[in-house]
Design a protein around this motif. Structure first.
Motif, PDB file in Angstrom:
ATOM      1  N   CYS A 478       0.688  -1.233  -0.033  1.00 22.45           N
ATOM      2  CA  CYS A 478      -0.017  -0.098  -0.087  1.00 22.45           C
ATOM      3  C   CYS A 478       0.799   1.258   0.200  1.00 22.45           C
ATOM      4  O   CYS A 478       2.099   1.362   0.327  1.00 22.45           O
ATOM      5  CB  CYS A 478      -1.095  -0.096   1.146  1.00 22.45           C
ATOM      6  N   GLU A 480       1.120   3.633   2.158  1.00 16.22           N
ATOM      7  CA  GLU A 480       1.969   4.000   3.282  1.00 16.22           C
ATOM      8  C   GLU A 480       3.034   2.966   3.516  1.00 16.22           C
ATOM      9  O   GLU A 480       4.364   3.588   3.758  1.00 16.22           O
ATOM     10  CB  GLU A 480       0.894   3.680   4.514  1.00 16.22           C
ATOM     11  N   CYS A 481       2.888   1.909   3.276  1.00 13.44           N
ATOM     12  CA  CYS A 481       3.977   0.866   3.464  1.00 13.44           C
ATOM     13  C   CYS A 481       4.972   1.033   2.382  1.00 13.44           C
ATOM     14  O   CYS A 481       6.431   0.939   2.761  1.00 13.44           O
ATOM     15  CB  CYS A 481       3.550  -0.602   3.483  1.00 13.44           C
ATOM     16  N   GLN A 483       5.986   3.709   0.806  1.00  9.83           N
ATOM     17  CA  GLN A 483       6.551   5.157   1.423  1.00  9.83           C
ATOM     18  C   GLN A 483       7.653   4.934   2.533  1.00  9.83           C
ATOM     19  O   GLN A 483       8.725   5.380   2.684  1.00  9.83           O
ATOM     20  CB  GLN A 483       5.650   6.290   1.832  1.00  9.83           C
ATOM     21  N   GLU A 484       7.179   4.016   3.601  1.00  4.97           N
ATOM     22  CA  GLU A 484       7.914   3.453   4.537  1.00  4.97           C
ATOM     23  C   GLU A 484       9.240   3.062   3.982  1.00  4.97           C
ATOM     24  O   GLU A 484      10.286   3.195   4.616  1.00  4.97           O
ATOM     25  CB  GLU A 484       7.246   2.662   5.402  1.00  4.97           C
ATOM     26  N   HIS A 491      12.561   8.506   7.442  1.00  8.87           N
ATOM     27  CA  HIS A 491      11.260   8.354   7.595  1.00  8.87           C
ATOM     28  C   HIS A 491      10.802   7.557   8.508  1.00  8.87           C
ATOM     29  O   HIS A 491      11.389   6.386   8.825  1.00  8.87           O
ATOM     30  CB  HIS A 491      10.717   7.748   5.883  1.00  8.87           C
ATOM     31  N   ARG A 502      -5.120  -0.439  11.399  1.00  6.69           N
ATOM     32  CA  ARG A 502      -4.225   0.728  11.308  1.00  6.69           C
ATOM     33  C   ARG A 502      -5.356   1.581  11.105  1.00  6.69           C
ATOM     34  O   ARG A 502      -6.325   1.323  10.288  1.00  6.69           O
ATOM     35  CB  ARG A 502      -3.350   0.712  10.327  1.00  6.69           C
ATOM     36  N   ASN A 505      -7.472   6.257   6.628  1.00  7.01           N
ATOM     37  CA  ASN A 505      -7.402   7.779   6.360  1.00  7.01           C
ATOM     38  C   ASN A 505      -8.546   7.894   5.422  1.00  7.01           C
ATOM     39  O   ASN A 505      -8.377   7.741   4.127  1.00  7.01           O
ATOM     40  CB  ASN A 505      -6.222   7.954   5.428  1.00  7.01           C
TER      41      ASN A 505
END
Length: 603
Positions: A478, A480-481, A483-484, A491, A502, A505
């Protein structure tokens, strides 16, 4: 970890696999208590790190913890760290919530990375890309290379004589029980810590009686130059609990320190106070000289230039190589294997070798796990805990392992993404996840939902930015993951959520935005975008797709796995529901998709 391949300019990365004992607080105890954390009988993909591109595994034969490094140069530590200050609450760092350590948190300048390190029983060392060394943990014998103190709670820079020349860098470190070695870019070796068994290679132990019944030994701090390497350029070092090996550029091998069980390979049990050349690798035949070295707790291993695996000392409980029949000199232990990489754990030995059918085969052997529950070899639930002879690790068949690291009670493997790896189970197998799209909050009646490989949270294809027209092949993470994983050393890194999903959003859905604009159909994601997910591997596997809302409600209640590859391989009974395959056609504005979905129907 011994590497017999020439280093490539391109950084090779993989996913972290783990097996063995992960009950960190009780590993190594015969009266080990169950706390709901099972030991892993086979290698599993470590879910908490499954989205990261890892390039280095760091642990050791006496370490009950591990450090891994990603492509950006950040470090992630989990297990029972050498300093409780590294943990966020207790003295244990869960494998589900590794602690991220950024070079900038140590006030290193932007762009500096962690590139290597070493893990001892009570202290850990990291090397940065500028050649600096950072250590923390137990320092009662000055083993970190810093002035004597009970504990160095946080990573602190180690200063040594090499700093006098700004061109000299530290390129490798080792961590024994009470000492450390430091190898410079100029081929010199420095040592710090206790001289008790000659492991510092300085020609003395400094043994003296301080009071009745109490003997003490010299402690060296700051690190001191190891003797015996005049006119020699050392290219590799390795350390066990109380002994060390060194390899020079000509392939000669040197051993020193504690010689119990003939671990130095010098055919006796006499401690060596200075590096002593090992005759087995000193002949005129260059092919029989050393190519790589590593040390177990009570053994030494040399990979010669023919890529053969030779071992000396004690590495088993019975038979040749055991307490009463230790190898007094280096013997060929693994036949017909050309070693690519090798590693020693507390009672395990691993190597990778070319597989005759293509790819890489992982081989392991070892004997002497503390309890019946610690299966560090990862041979699988139907295999024994020990293997006195080298054997293929069947659960890793078809998986290309590019790095391996044995800990005291567990083992780590670094695997290149491929179809066989995607069939491997993640640990933990399931995590709480939402039923509705993380962007718009609607369920799957509005459209197909993709499920993240790490957090298992659902996203509509059209809610991604940019939207996806088709289900991508290979692993999918996803935004978020992704981008992590791609956000760099600073980060934030969040632990797995094991108690509740979680937070969602809630945003206006991409579908609504498309309908409100030109009405054009959502197009495929741009290459390299978060939606296309540069962290995904394009392969033959279809990513996880959320089942329908009826089946999802049941699966949440019963803990039934939802929409994973293993579920899609066929019908099977799980809890109160039966997984069945069906094809659903879903129509969105200008988008029609025919997808194989999973639903759970009552028996």
């Amino acid at each position: 970890m011994a590497d017999t391949q020439t280093q490539s300019t391109e950084q090779e990365w993989g996913r972290v696999l783990i097996c063995g004992g992960i009950n960190w607080a009780h590993n190594g105890k015969k009266d080990k208590v169950a706390n709901g954390t099972p030991d892993l009988l086979s290698p599993y993909i470590l879910r908490s790190l499954s989205n990261l591109k890892i390039v280095k595994l760091i642990t050791g034969p006496s370490a009950n913890y591990a450090v891994v490094l990603d492509i950006h140069g950040a470090a992630y530590i989990f297990g029972r760290p050498p300093s409780p200050a590294l943990a966020t609450s207790s003295d244990i760092i869960s494998e589900n919530a590794p602690v991220k350590i950024s070079p900038t948190s140590l006030e290193l300048k932007e762009g500096v990375k962690f590139v290597d390190g070493a893990a001892g029983r009570g202290h850990v060392l990291l090397i940065d890309s500028e050649g600096g060394v950072w250590g923390c943990g137990n320092n009662v014998t000055a083993q970190i290379g810093l002035p004597v103190t009970m504990l160095i709670p946080k990573f602190t820079k180690v200063t040594g004589p090499w700093l006098k020349d700004p061109e000299v860098k530290i390129i490798q470190v080792t961590a024994g029980h009470t000492f450390s070695l430091f190898l410079t870019s100029t081929g010199q070796v420095y040592a710090a810590g206790s001289s008790e068994n000659g492991q510092l290679g300085n020609g003395k132990t400094g043994e003296r009686l301080v009071k009745a019944g109490k003997v003490t030994f010299d402690l060296e701090v700051p690190p001191r130059l190891v003797q015996g390497f005049t006119d020699k350029k050392i290219v590799q070092i390795a350390s066990g609990n109380q002994h060390s090996l060194a390899l020079d550029e000509e392939g000669f091998v040197y051993a020193w320190g504690y010689a119990g069980y003939s671990r130095l390979g010098l055919q006796d049990q006499v401690n060596r106070l200075v590096p002593t050349i090992v005759p087995h690798f000193a002949g005129n035949n260059i092919a029989t000289r050393g190519h790589a070295i590593l040390c177990g707790p009570t053994s030494s291993i040399v990979i010669d230039r023919q890529k053969m695996f030779l071992i000396a000392g004690k590495f088993k409980l019975t038979g040749d190589g055991s307490t009463g029949q230790a190898y007094t000199y280096f013997n060929l232990s693994v036949m017909a294997c050309k070693v690519i990489k090798a590693s020693c754990g507390g009672c395990t030995h691993f190597l990778t070798t070319p597989d005759p059918v293509g790819g890489i085969m992982t081989v392991g052997f070892g004997q002497g796990a503390v309890t019946d529950h610690l299966l560090e070899l990862g041979l699988g639930p139907d295999a024994g805990k020990s293997a006195t002879k080298a054997q293929k690790i069947e659960p890793l068949s078809g998986i290309d392992v590019i790095d391996v690291a044995g800990g005291a009670f567990f083992s780590l493997f670094l695997a290149k993404p491929n179809e066989a790896l995607e069939d491997l189970t993640r640990f933990p197998e399931w995590v709480p996840s939402d039923s509705n799209c993380m962007v718009c909050g609607d369920d799957d009646s509005a459209g197909v939902q993709l499920e993240c490989e790490k957090c298992e949270q659902p996203y509509h294809l059209f809610c991604l930015d940019p939207p996806l027209k088709d289900v991508p092949e290979g692993q999918w993470f996803c935004p978020e993951c992704a981008q992590e994983a791609d956000g760099g050393v600073d980060h934030p890194f969040l632990p797995l959520s094991l108690d509740e999903p979680r937070p969602r959003n809630r945003l206006q859905s991409a579908l609504e935005r498309v309908q409100a604009s030109s009405g054009d159909a959502p197009g495929p994601a741009a290459p390299g975008s978060a939606a296309a997910n540069s962290n995904s591997r394009k392969g033959s596997r279809t990513p996880s797709v959320k089942p329908d809302s009826q089946s999802r409600a049941g699966s949440v209640a019963s803990g039934t796995p939802r929409g994973t590859k293993r579920d899609r391989e066929g019908s099977s009974a799980v809890g109160e529901f039966r997984l069945v395959r069906r094809t659903v056609a879903i129509a969105e504005p200008e988008v029609k998709l025919g997808l194989a979905l999973i639903s759970a129907a009552p028996r």
